[in-house]
Design an enzyme around this catalytic site. Structure first.
Site, PDB file in Angstrom:
ATOM      1  N   LYS A  10      -1.285   1.005  56.836  1.00 42.03           N
ATOM      2  CA  LYS A  10      -2.561   0.605  57.242  1.00 42.03           C
ATOM      3  C   LYS A  10      -3.260  -0.562  56.627  1.00 42.03           C
ATOM      4  O   LYS A  10      -3.552  -1.258  57.077  1.00 42.03           O
ATOM      5  CB  LYS A  10      -3.420   1.933  57.073  1.00 42.03           C
ATOM      6  CG  LYS A  10      -5.063   1.927  57.211  1.00 42.03           C
ATOM      7  CD  LYS A  10      -5.669   3.205  56.764  1.00 42.03           C
ATOM      8  CE  LYS A  10      -7.212   2.710  56.966  1.00 42.03           C
ATOM      9  NZ  LYS A  10      -8.156   3.920  56.568  1.00 42.03           N
TER      10      LYS A  10
ATOM     11  N   GLU B  43       5.443   0.580  47.946  1.00 39.01           N
ATOM     12  CA  GLU B  43       6.896   1.273  48.528  1.00 39.01           C
ATOM     13  C   GLU B  43       7.094   0.653  49.915  1.00 39.01           C
ATOM     14  O   GLU B  43       8.381   0.230  50.110  1.00 39.01           O
ATOM     15  CB  GLU B  43       6.720   2.660  48.668  1.00 39.01           C
ATOM     16  CG  GLU B  43       6.312   3.457  47.253  1.00 39.01           C
ATOM     17  CD  GLU B  43       4.886   3.708  46.916  1.00 39.01           C
ATOM     18  OE1 GLU B  43       3.933   2.780  47.446  1.00 39.01           O
ATOM     19  OE2 GLU B  43       4.723   4.697  46.294  1.00 39.01           O
TER      20      GLU B  43
ATOM     21  N   GLY C 119      -5.559   7.371  56.855  1.00 42.73           N
ATOM     22  CA  GLY C 119      -4.013   7.236  56.857  1.00 42.73           C
ATOM     23  C   GLY C 119      -3.416   8.720  57.185  1.00 42.73           C
ATOM     24  O   GLY C 119      -2.753   8.792  58.153  1.00 42.73           O
ATOM     25  N   ARG C 120      -3.913   9.803  56.744  1.00 45.80           N
ATOM     26  CA  ARG C 120      -3.369  10.919  57.115  1.00 45.80           C
ATOM     27  C   ARG C 120      -3.894  11.547  58.540  1.00 45.80           C
ATOM     28  O   ARG C 120      -3.445  12.705  58.855  1.00 45.80           O
ATOM     29  CB  ARG C 120      -3.451  11.903  55.934  1.00 45.80           C
ATOM     30  CG  ARG C 120      -5.044  12.156  55.692  1.00 45.80           C
ATOM     31  CD  ARG C 120      -5.301  13.087  54.402  1.00 45.80           C
ATOM     32  NE  ARG C 120      -6.418  12.829  53.830  1.00 45.80           N
ATOM     33  CZ  ARG C 120      -7.111  11.916  52.897  1.00 45.80           C
ATOM     34  NH1 ARG C 120      -6.090  10.854  52.857  1.00 45.80           N
ATOM     35  NH2 ARG C 120      -8.285  11.936  52.643  1.00 45.80           N
TER      36      ARG C 120
ATOM     37  N   GLU D 223      -4.658  15.972  50.390  1.00 43.69           N
ATOM     38  CA  GLU D 223      -5.187  14.677  49.710  1.00 43.69           C
ATOM     39  C   GLU D 223      -6.475  14.742  50.283  1.00 43.69           C
ATOM     40  O   GLU D 223      -7.414  14.121  49.724  1.00 43.69           O
ATOM     41  CB  GLU D 223      -4.472  13.707  50.526  1.00 43.69           C
ATOM     42  CG  GLU D 223      -4.694  12.299  50.010  1.00 43.69           C
ATOM     43  CD  GLU D 223      -3.692  11.086  50.472  1.00 43.69           C
ATOM     44  OE1 GLU D 223      -2.690  10.856  49.727  1.00 43.69           O
ATOM     45  OE2 GLU D 223      -3.735  10.857  51.695  1.00 43.69           O
TER      46      GLU D 223
ATOM     47  N   HIS E 285      15.148  33.699  53.370  1.00 44.15           N
ATOM     48  CA  HIS E 285      16.407  34.131  52.353  1.00 44.15           C
ATOM     49  C   HIS E 285      15.992  33.317  51.114  1.00 44.15           C
ATOM     50  O   HIS E 285      17.311  32.571  50.527  1.00 44.15           O
ATOM     51  CB  HIS E 285      17.596  33.672  53.105  1.00 44.15           C
ATOM     52  CG  HIS E 285      17.969  34.608  54.475  1.00 44.15           C
ATOM     53  ND1 HIS E 285      18.601  35.763  54.348  1.00 44.15           N
ATOM     54  CD2 HIS E 285      17.509  34.332  55.451  1.00 44.15           C
ATOM     55  CE1 HIS E 285      18.520  36.412  55.476  1.00 44.15           C
ATOM     56  NE2 HIS E 285      17.881  35.538  56.310  1.00 44.15           N
TER      57      HIS E 285
ATOM     58  N   LYS F  20      -1.089   4.721  40.466  1.00 43.27           N
ATOM     59  CA  LYS F  20      -0.684   3.493  41.308  1.00 43.27           C
ATOM     60  C   LYS F  20      -0.796   2.363  40.242  1.00 43.27           C
ATOM     61  O   LYS F  20       0.043   1.339  40.146  1.00 43.27           O
ATOM     62  CB  LYS F  20      -1.413   2.982  42.444  1.00 43.27           C
ATOM     63  CG  LYS F  20      -0.887   3.855  43.701  1.00 43.27           C
ATOM     64  CD  LYS F  20      -1.635   3.285  45.077  1.00 43.27           C
ATOM     65  CE  LYS F  20      -1.560   4.096  46.139  1.00 43.27           C
ATOM     66  NZ  LYS F  20      -2.445   3.832  47.096  1.00 43.27           N
TER      67      LYS F  20
HETATM   68  O1  F6P Z   1      -1.511   6.344  48.101  1.00 45.46           O
HETATM   69  C1  F6P Z   1      -1.925   7.245  49.260  1.00 45.46           C
HETATM   70  C2  F6P Z   1      -2.055   6.522  50.703  1.00 45.46           C
HETATM   71  O2  F6P Z   1      -3.181   5.575  50.538  1.00 45.46           O
HETATM   72  C3  F6P Z   1      -2.352   7.550  51.848  1.00 45.46           C
HETATM   73  O3  F6P Z   1      -3.643   8.095  51.894  1.00 45.46           O
HETATM   74  C4  F6P Z   1      -1.949   6.885  52.805  1.00 45.46           C
HETATM   75  O4  F6P Z   1      -1.372   7.624  53.845  1.00 45.46           O
HETATM   76  C5  F6P Z   1      -0.590   6.113  52.284  1.00 45.46           C
HETATM   77  O5  F6P Z   1      -1.132   5.874  50.890  1.00 45.46           O
HETATM   78  C6  F6P Z   1      -0.021   5.003  52.972  1.00 45.46           C
HETATM   79  O6  F6P Z   1      -0.901   3.934  52.896  1.00 45.46           O
HETATM   80  P1  F6P Z   1      -0.719   2.384  53.976  1.00 45.46           P
HETATM   81  O7  F6P Z   1      -0.790   3.194  55.472  1.00 45.46           O
HETATM   82  O8  F6P Z   1      -1.829   1.780  53.701  1.00 45.46           O
HETATM   83  O9  F6P Z   1       0.493   2.124  53.654  1.00 45.46           O
END
Ligand code: F6P
Length: 533
Positions: free
Chosen positions: A194, A200, A252-253, A338, A369, A498
């Site tokens: 987003k 990452e 995002g979620r 979250e 199990h 972060k």
């Molecule tokens: O760090 C949490 C977060 O902001 C989530 O809410 C989001 O889904 C994820 O990181 C990834 O964010 P982005 O889509 O901006 O890379």
């Protein structure tokens, strides 16, 4: 919202009143299973195996009423700025709105852009499906990974496009293991972020780009981006025709319904993706129209409030008896934890109740199990949410499915009934155990029972049903958030870690001293440095 103090007190009163009663005793009423359930578009939500009776349900509905759930719901659907800490509307529901009705944001109808993007996604997905691409990698994390990864697995019987892979972790093992064996010339990389700043994702995207260039592929053609930032996707070198944008009013979620769902759409095709959206839309329509106890997301949330805030059960287990929903618990973890893992209310004051529970789980029967021992005989009560399809996708293996259903139903029955000491004792006596040992052995084989669970049953895990299930949980989280007075749509709690990781990177790399860090962090950095080859 009016003052909810008396509504909470009424619920506490109900709890004190029903404390000693067993759930099983409620079934003296032969109509209970018909009364403590909701149905919508073929889906059943059975919450009769909880200690909720008519008076408790009325008290829960009164709490929702006083908390202003309906008003807040209407505000969300109408595009009001309900994510107040980020100054944003919350309109993921617009991504699955086929009603023809406008959704007005900042005075303009957002629907023409939403539908145009959906059409572009569909055209692009069909081009990819018809072309030379054999493998698609979605690089993203959190909401830009968990949703599509979960849905691609869930809908594998409908998958007739290129293979789809997911890379999320910054651990080089993830990208390395995924790229190994793929052909850089026939792989499409989708960078899903987003913000297009997530460290990452950007690190993995750069690694994949280098791999593709070195292997003879063409990143200027074989990369696509899903993001709200056109500037950043352009700076990364992805041309506008392969950028699928969305607005900041999609959290995002909550983003699987739009461009973040592209990998799923490439896998299952635009028609099946459309059915997925329509399942969610059907749940939206139901959530907006169904009254009181008829409303499935509302009742689902209220059962959650009863178990967590009133009964004090701090966790809940999501237990799909559906192997292909293996990643659903992880997806719900982000969605619920979250969204509702907050301790400050909208108005900036401390929360007056415990907020979101710990959500965890795994598919049955595997979990039986592994961790069900604790669910049945542990000292803590864990409300369980079972999910089961009437039929599977393997007609020639219907005996497997019968066994799966029997196990799912048996678990909720066992949790409710338990096995009294007397029964266990008679059982052991019949096996010839005698004397002092009889009581000891019977104690170990007793089950307390009276443990609550709910069950969702649906015809078959198809795209429509998956859309229903996810939208149901989204609205459940929303309702719980409103009742708790928190903002379910921000996530400030992820920021500190972060920031500190960014500050620690040069320390780990060895270009900056760890002197200003605490003793533990210094010692850990020291250990890492000393143990590098
Ligand atoms: O760090 C949490 C977060 O902001 C989530 O809410 C989001 O889904 C994820 O990181 C990834 O964010 P982005 O889509 O901006 O890379």
């Amino acid at each position: 919202m009016t003052d909810t103090t008396s509504a909470w007190a009424a619920l506490q009163d109900r709890f004190d009143h029903v404390g000693d009663r067993t759930i099983l005793s409620l079934f003296d009423d032969p109509s209970r299973a018909e009364v403590f359930r909701c149905e919508t578009s073929g889906m059943l939500f059975d919450y009769s195996k909880t200690n909720i009776d008519a008076a408790t349900r009325a008290a829960l509905l009164s709490l929702a009423d006083k908390a202003g759930v309906n008003e807040r719901r209407d505000a969300m659907f109408s595009g009001a700025i309900i994510n107040e800490t980020e100054g944003r509307a919350v309109l993921h529901t617009a991504l699955r709105n086929f009603s023809g009705d406008p959704v007005v944001v900042d005075g303009a109808d957002a629907m023409p852009d939403v539908l145009a993007t959906l059409r572009r996604m569909g055209d692009y997905a069909e081009t990819v499906r018809a072309g030379q691409i054999t493998d698609v990698i979605n690089i993203g994390i959190g909401g830009s990974d968990l949703g599509p990864a979960m849905a691609v697995q869930a809908l594998s019987p409908y998958h007739d496009g290129p293979r789809v892979h997911f890379v999320s972790n910054v651990d080089g093992a993830d990208v390395s293991d995924t790229l190994r064996g793929l052909d850089p010339e026939t792989t499409l990389v989708i960078v899903a972020s987003k913000t297009f700043t997530t460290i990452e994702t950007m690190t993995n995207a750069r690694t994949a780009r280098a791999w593709m260039s070195e292997g003879g592929g063409d990143p200027t053609v074989q990369f696509a981006a899903l993001s709200t930032s056109e500037e950043k996707t352009a700076a990364f070198g992805i041309p506008a025709e392969r950028v699928f944008g969305f607005e900041d009013w999609v959290g995002g979620r909550y983003s699987l319904w739009g461009p973040i769902g592209l990998s799923l759409m490439i896998g299952i095709g635009r028609r099946a993706f459309d059915a997925f959206l329509r399942g969610a839309e059907a749940m939206d329509v139901h959530f907006r129209a169904a009254q009181g106890a008829e409303n499935m997301p509302l009742m689902h949330a209220l059962v959650g409030i009863w178990h967590n805030q009133i009964c004090g059960h701090a966790t809940r287990a999501v237990l799909p008896y559906d192997q292909r929903l293996g990643q659903l618990p992880a997806y719900f973890q982000q969605l619920e934890m979250e969204s509702n893992g907050k301790s400050v209310q909208m108005n900036g004051t401390d929360a007056t109740q415990h907020t979101g529970p710990v959500v965890w789980g795994a598919p049955g029967t595997n979990g039986q199990h592994a961790f069900y021992q604790l669910i049945h005989q542990g000292t803590r009560v864990i409300p369980c949410e079972f999910m089961i399809a009437a039929e599977g996708h393997e007609p020639d293996l219907s005996h497997h499915h019968d066994l799966l259903v029997a196990n799912c139903l048996a678990q909720s029955e066992a949790l409710m009934r338990g096995r009294p000491f007397k029964t266990a004792r008679a059982m052991m006596a019949a096996k010839g155990v005698k004397g002092d040992d009889l009581d000891v052995q019977a104690m170990h084989r007793s089950f307390p029972g009276n443990r609550p669970s709910v069950t969702f049953a649906y015809p078959k895990l198809d795209p429509f049903v998956l859309g229903q299930i996810i939208a149901l949980y989204e609205h459940r989280v929303f309702v719980e958030g409103v009742i708790l007075g928190i903002n379910s749509f921000d996530q400030w709690g992820v920021e500190l870690g972060k920031e500190l990781a960014t500050a620690l990177q040069p320390v780990v790399e060895g270009t900056q001293s760890a002197a200003d860090k605490d003793g533990s962090t210094q010692a850990l950095v020291d250990f890492i440095h000393r143990n590098r080859g």
